[in-house]
Design a protein around this motif. Structure first.
Motif, PDB file in Angstrom:
ATOM      1  N   ALA A 136       0.806  -1.172   0.030  1.00  0.00           N
ATOM      2  CA  ALA A 136       0.192  -0.175  -0.157  1.00  0.00           C
ATOM      3  C   ALA A 136       0.908   1.185   0.092  1.00  0.00           C
ATOM      4  N   ALA A 137       0.574   2.182  -1.070  1.00  0.00           N
ATOM      5  CA  ALA A 137       1.548   3.301  -0.761  1.00  0.00           C
ATOM      6  C   ALA A 137       1.301   4.075   0.486  1.00  0.00           C
ATOM      7  N   GLY A 138       2.404   4.552   1.067  1.00  0.00           N
ATOM      8  CA  GLY A 138       2.627   5.197   2.186  1.00  0.00           C
ATOM      9  C   GLY A 138       2.789   4.318   3.379  1.00  0.00           C
ATOM     10  N   ASP A 139       2.745   3.088   3.197  1.00  0.00           N
ATOM     11  CA  ASP A 139       2.820   2.298   4.395  1.00  0.00           C
ATOM     12  C   ASP A 139       4.241   2.319   5.200  1.00  0.00           C
ATOM     13  N   PRO A 140       4.171   2.796   6.301  1.00  0.00           N
ATOM     14  CA  PRO A 140       5.499   2.944   7.111  1.00  0.00           C
ATOM     15  C   PRO A 140       6.374   1.725   7.084  1.00  0.00           C
ATOM     16  N   ASN A 141       5.993   0.714   6.842  1.00  0.00           N
ATOM     17  CA  ASN A 141       6.880  -0.513   6.881  1.00  0.00           C
ATOM     18  C   ASN A 141       7.447  -0.820   5.531  1.00  0.00           C
ATOM     19  N   ARG A 142       7.114   0.202   4.534  1.00  0.00           N
ATOM     20  CA  ARG A 142       7.532  -0.269   3.054  1.00  0.00           C
ATOM     21  C   ARG A 142       8.994  -0.495   2.951  1.00  0.00           C
ATOM     22  N   ASN A 143       9.900  -0.055   3.402  1.00  0.00           N
ATOM     23  CA  ASN A 143      11.184  -0.241   3.364  1.00  0.00           C
ATOM     24  C   ASN A 143      12.087  -0.918   4.307  1.00  0.00           C
ATOM     25  N   ILE A 144      10.932  -1.891   5.185  1.00  0.00           N
ATOM     26  CA  ILE A 144      11.718  -2.728   6.113  1.00  0.00           C
ATOM     27  C   ILE A 144      11.655  -4.034   5.679  1.00  0.00           C
ATOM     28  N   LEU A 145      12.814  -5.056   5.989  1.00  0.00           N
ATOM     29  CA  LEU A 145      12.601  -6.363   5.328  1.00  0.00           C
ATOM     30  C   LEU A 145      12.036  -7.034   6.648  1.00  0.00           C
ATOM     31  N   PHE A 146      10.782  -7.578   6.123  1.00  0.00           N
ATOM     32  CA  PHE A 146      10.123  -8.530   7.191  1.00  0.00           C
ATOM     33  C   PHE A 146       9.435  -9.628   6.433  1.00  0.00           C
ATOM     34  N   ASP A 147       8.950 -10.497   7.279  1.00  0.00           N
ATOM     35  CA  ASP A 147       7.946 -11.380   6.785  1.00  0.00           C
ATOM     36  C   ASP A 147       7.133 -12.051   7.980  1.00  0.00           C
ATOM     37  N   TRP A 148       6.345 -13.033   7.934  1.00  0.00           N
ATOM     38  CA  TRP A 148       5.746 -13.731   8.929  1.00  0.00           C
ATOM     39  C   TRP A 148       5.073 -15.195   8.917  1.00  0.00           C
ATOM     40  N   SER A 149       5.055 -15.920   9.706  1.00  0.00           N
ATOM     41  CA  SER A 149       4.445 -17.169   9.979  1.00  0.00           C
ATOM     42  C   SER A 149       3.155 -17.156  10.636  1.00  0.00           C
ATOM     43  N   GLU A 150       2.058 -17.953  10.470  1.00  0.00           N
ATOM     44  CA  GLU A 150       0.779 -18.061  10.948  1.00  0.00           C
ATOM     45  C   GLU A 150       0.558 -19.386  11.633  1.00  0.00           C
ATOM     46  N   PHE A 151      -0.191 -19.105  12.972  1.00  0.00           N
ATOM     47  CA  PHE A 151      -0.333 -20.176  13.591  1.00  0.00           C
ATOM     48  C   PHE A 151      -1.691 -20.226  14.628  1.00  0.00           C
ATOM     49  N   THR A 152      -2.032 -21.519  15.086  1.00  0.00           N
ATOM     50  CA  THR A 152      -3.093 -21.755  15.844  1.00  0.00           C
ATOM     51  C   THR A 152      -2.547 -22.703  17.001  1.00  0.00           C
ATOM     52  N   TYR A 153      -2.496 -22.429  18.234  1.00  0.00           N
ATOM     53  CA  TYR A 153      -2.102 -23.546  19.202  1.00  0.00           C
ATOM     54  C   TYR A 153      -3.348 -23.552  19.990  1.00  0.00           C
ATOM     55  N   ASN A 154      -4.111 -24.843  20.284  1.00  0.00           N
ATOM     56  CA  ASN A 154      -5.268 -24.727  21.086  1.00  0.00           C
ATOM     57  C   ASN A 154      -5.104 -26.303  21.695  1.00  0.00           C
ATOM     58  N   ASP A 155      -6.259 -26.839  22.413  1.00  0.00           N
ATOM     59  CA  ASP A 155      -6.312 -28.226  22.989  1.00  0.00           C
ATOM     60  C   ASP A 155      -5.981 -29.171  21.726  1.00  0.00           C
ATOM     61  N   ALA A 156      -6.326 -28.811  20.663  1.00  0.00           N
ATOM     62  CA  ALA A 156      -6.344 -29.974  19.471  1.00  0.00           C
ATOM     63  C   ALA A 156      -4.897 -29.805  18.872  1.00  0.00           C
ATOM     64  N   GLY A 157      -4.108 -29.198  19.318  1.00  0.00           N
ATOM     65  CA  GLY A 157      -2.457 -29.253  18.720  1.00  0.00           C
ATOM     66  C   GLY A 157      -2.242 -28.004  18.214  1.00  0.00           C
ATOM     67  N   LEU A 158      -1.165 -27.888  17.434  1.00  0.00           N
ATOM     68  CA  LEU A 158      -0.434 -26.777  16.962  1.00  0.00           C
ATOM     69  C   LEU A 158      -0.715 -26.948  15.408  1.00  0.00           C
ATOM     70  N   TRP A 159      -0.783 -25.965  14.731  1.00  0.00           N
ATOM     71  CA  TRP A 159      -0.809 -25.534  13.469  1.00  0.00           C
ATOM     72  C   TRP A 159       0.174 -24.340  12.877  1.00  0.00           C
ATOM     73  N   LEU A 160       1.001 -24.731  12.194  1.00  0.00           N
ATOM     74  CA  LEU A 160       2.157 -23.670  11.921  1.00  0.00           C
ATOM     75  C   LEU A 160       2.288 -23.534  10.547  1.00  0.00           C
ATOM     76  N   ASN A 161       2.334 -22.466   9.837  1.00  0.00           N
ATOM     77  CA  ASN A 161       2.641 -22.450   8.481  1.00  0.00           C
ATOM     78  C   ASN A 161       3.484 -21.151   8.088  1.00  0.00           C
ATOM     79  N   SER A 162       4.397 -21.502   7.155  1.00  0.00           N
ATOM     80  CA  SER A 162       4.925 -20.365   6.415  1.00  0.00           C
ATOM     81  C   SER A 162       3.910 -19.775   5.433  1.00  0.00           C
ATOM     82  N   SER A 163       4.022 -18.272   5.173  1.00  0.00           N
ATOM     83  CA  SER A 163       2.849 -17.964   4.235  1.00  0.00           C
ATOM     84  C   SER A 163       3.638 -16.963   3.182  1.00  0.00           C
ATOM     85  N   GLN A 164       3.269 -17.165   1.771  1.00  0.00           N
ATOM     86  CA  GLN A 164       3.461 -16.332   0.832  1.00  0.00           C
ATOM     87  C   GLN A 164       2.220 -15.881   0.376  1.00  0.00           C
TER      88      GLN A 164
END
Length: 532
Positions: A136-164
């Motif tokens: 998005a134009a003007g986003d303050p994080n535009r020039n930062i090198l970053f990424d993320w993974s997503e997860f859910t951890y509950n009584d049924a276990g862990l789901w963890l993924n890389s995301s593109q």
């Protein structure tokens, strides 16, 4: 079970959407620890400081907030309009070669962000947290090198993924270790994978602007096509011609959707009338209808392809979206197709998803919202986890060699039954090819492609393009020259047409490591080959 991938966006500010909680009864046999240790390992080869963030939703209280390194949950304070700065939720991450262990509290779902060199800038509105949105134009994080993974951890276990799903920036793998001590890993790029993805996408006509480079020359990310199109960086109608062809294919034939792998008798049947594809069930009752989707709807798996959380419309929509992204709709009439060799063969195609999958060690990635259809997503799950991990992988050389593509086969000597082999599985230019005991490794898997033999993304080649007897047969970057053309005849001769000579086992050496050369075709046993 899957964590919901599609991120709904509230306000123009792009408020973060937390992955939907995975609803499941707690298993009777075991429940993971109250605090699950998650180790973040830095193998990037880069020297910048790493900043970590664990943000999302407390599934017990339904409150948004962040988690400290020790696993304590803190709700966000109230936000405002215009958005107000969020409290600093950063956790000091590991330096290159180091590791930092976080704690995931059971009953939490969200994201782990990691930024290199600079802290991320988060803001709060009355509706929640504004996520970084560098497209998005003007986003303050535009020039930062970053990424993320997503997860859910509950009584049924862990789901963890890389995301593109939104972008490809910081290559990383995810792991989970169960109570039995077995560790699962996915999401790891191949050797030099980040550069290969970036350069591969740059090379595609119309895709070059999806790669964003910081003014200092650092390539920060490749935007997913939906985000790039929204930002005006590629054609908004890129897939339209393919979508129309695929959609219209079902005016004269039936599409069969079998959305649940464990329920093969649950089937829906689609036919196109005008721009609408109507689906009926096995009793002939109409159960769903979809307008022909726009390119934007296919990139986002939304809009004309709505996917409610039900047992009919949503599963059909997910299947359609995956088939359109993978280019199999219109040619494969029972979906989902699970033969990866048939994906991305259409033109135009989703080059982003194609190239990212090609450069993953196990071929798995989350390159679009419903890439989990057919289990092609980079997700680890364990119902009884004891530890998990995020591995920030090398930006340059490092990591495993590419897996052989579907259809790759060994090329075997008729004489002694050994295979044509890339020494040590090192796919570098000028690697001399050899005979070696067949072992099923990727170093011995070859694809016959447009008159070439390829392994590890490179071609069998005659050194320096020589046509002389004794010229070395080697591996080299594919370049379209006659030195890389080979034909396996019905008689078993592997011939280079440019020289009209055969691939020959040098000096009749029957041992492992015997070099290959070009030589006058003599019909001898050391020149005879077959596909294994």
């Amino acid at each position: 079970m899957r964590i919901k991938r599609k991120l709904s966006q509230a306000l123009a500010a792009l408020v973060i959407a937390v992955p939907a909680a995975v609803s499941a009864a707690a298993p009777a046999h075991a429940v993971g620890p109250a605090l699950l240790p998650v180790t973040v390992t830095n193998n990037t080869g880069r020297g910048e400081a790493v900043h970590l963030y664990v943000i999302g939703i407390n599934l017990n209280t339904n409150r948004l907030g962040y988690v400290t390194k020790s696993g304590a949950f803190t709700p966000w304070p109230a936000g405002s309009i215009p958005p107000s700065p969020a409290p600093d939720a950063s956790i000091a991450g590991p330096g290159n070669g180091g590791a930092t262990t976080l704690q995931f509290p059971r009953g939490f779902s969200g994201r782990v962000y990691f930024s290199l060199g600079e802290r991320l800038k988060f803001f709060l509105t009355p509706d929640g947290l504004v996520q970084p949105a560098p497209w998005a134009a003007g986003d303050p994080n535009r020039n930062i090198l970053f990424d993320w993974s997503e997860f859910t951890y509950n009584d049924a276990g862990l789901w963890l993924n890389s995301s593109q799903v939104d972008m490809f920036a910081v290559p990383h793998a995810v792991t989970v270790t169960g109570a039995n001590g077995v560790t699962a890993k996915t999401g790891e790029p191949v050797n030099n994978g980040r550069n290969a993805v970036i350069n591969g996408i740059k090379a595609q006509p119309g895709w070059g602007n999806t790669v964003y480079t910081r003014p200092d020359g650092t390539v920060l990310r490749v935007l997913a096509p939906g985000k790039a199109a929204q930002a005006g960086l590629m054609s908004a109608n890129y897939l339209d011609s393919y979508i129309a062809s695929a959609w219209n294919a079902y005016t004269g034939k039936t599409l069969t959707v079998v959305p649940f792998a464990d329920q093969p008798n649950t089937r829906y049947f689609g036919r196109t009338s005008g721009n609408v594809m109507n689906f009926t069930n096995s009793a002939g009752q109409r159960v769903a209808s979809f307008n022909r989707p726009s390119t934007a709807s296919v990139w986002g798996c939304d809009g004309d392809l709505p996917a409610p959380n039900d047992l009919v419309v949503g599963p059909i929509s997910r299947t359609l979206c995956a088939a359109l992204n993978r280019g199999t709709l219109g040619t494969i009439d029972t979906q989902p197709s699970t033969n990866a060799a048939q994906f991305y063969q259409n033109s135009p195609t989703n080059q982003y998803a194609k190239i990212i999958h090609q450069h993953m060690a196990d071929g798995k990635a989350y390159a679009f919202a419903f890439d989990d259809v057919g289990a092609f997503e980079s997700l680890v799950h364990n119902g009884d986890p004891r530890a998990a991990g995020l591995i920030l992988t090398p930006f340059g050389a490092g990591g495993p060699n590419p897996p052989p593509p579907p259809g790759a086969v060994p090329v075997v000597s008729d004489w002694h039954g050994k295979c044509i082999d890339v020494p040590s599985g090192t796919f570098v230019d000028s690697a001399p090819l050899q005979g070696w005991t067949c072992n099923g490794s990727g170093a011995q898997k070859w694809t016959f492609t447009n008159g070439t033999l390829q392994a590890g993304g490179k071609c069998m080649d005659v050194a320096a393009g020589s046509t002389a007897n004794g010229a070395a047969v080697q591996l080299y970057t594919c370049n379209g020259t006659g030195a890389q053309q080979f034909v396996l005849s019905a008689a078993g001769d592997l011939v280079n047409p440019q020289a009209n000579k055969c691939v020959d086992i040098k000096d009749w050496n029957s041992g492992d490591g015997a070099r290959l050369q070009l030589w006058e075709c003599a019909g001898t046993a050391n020149q005879k080959w077959h596909k294994g």
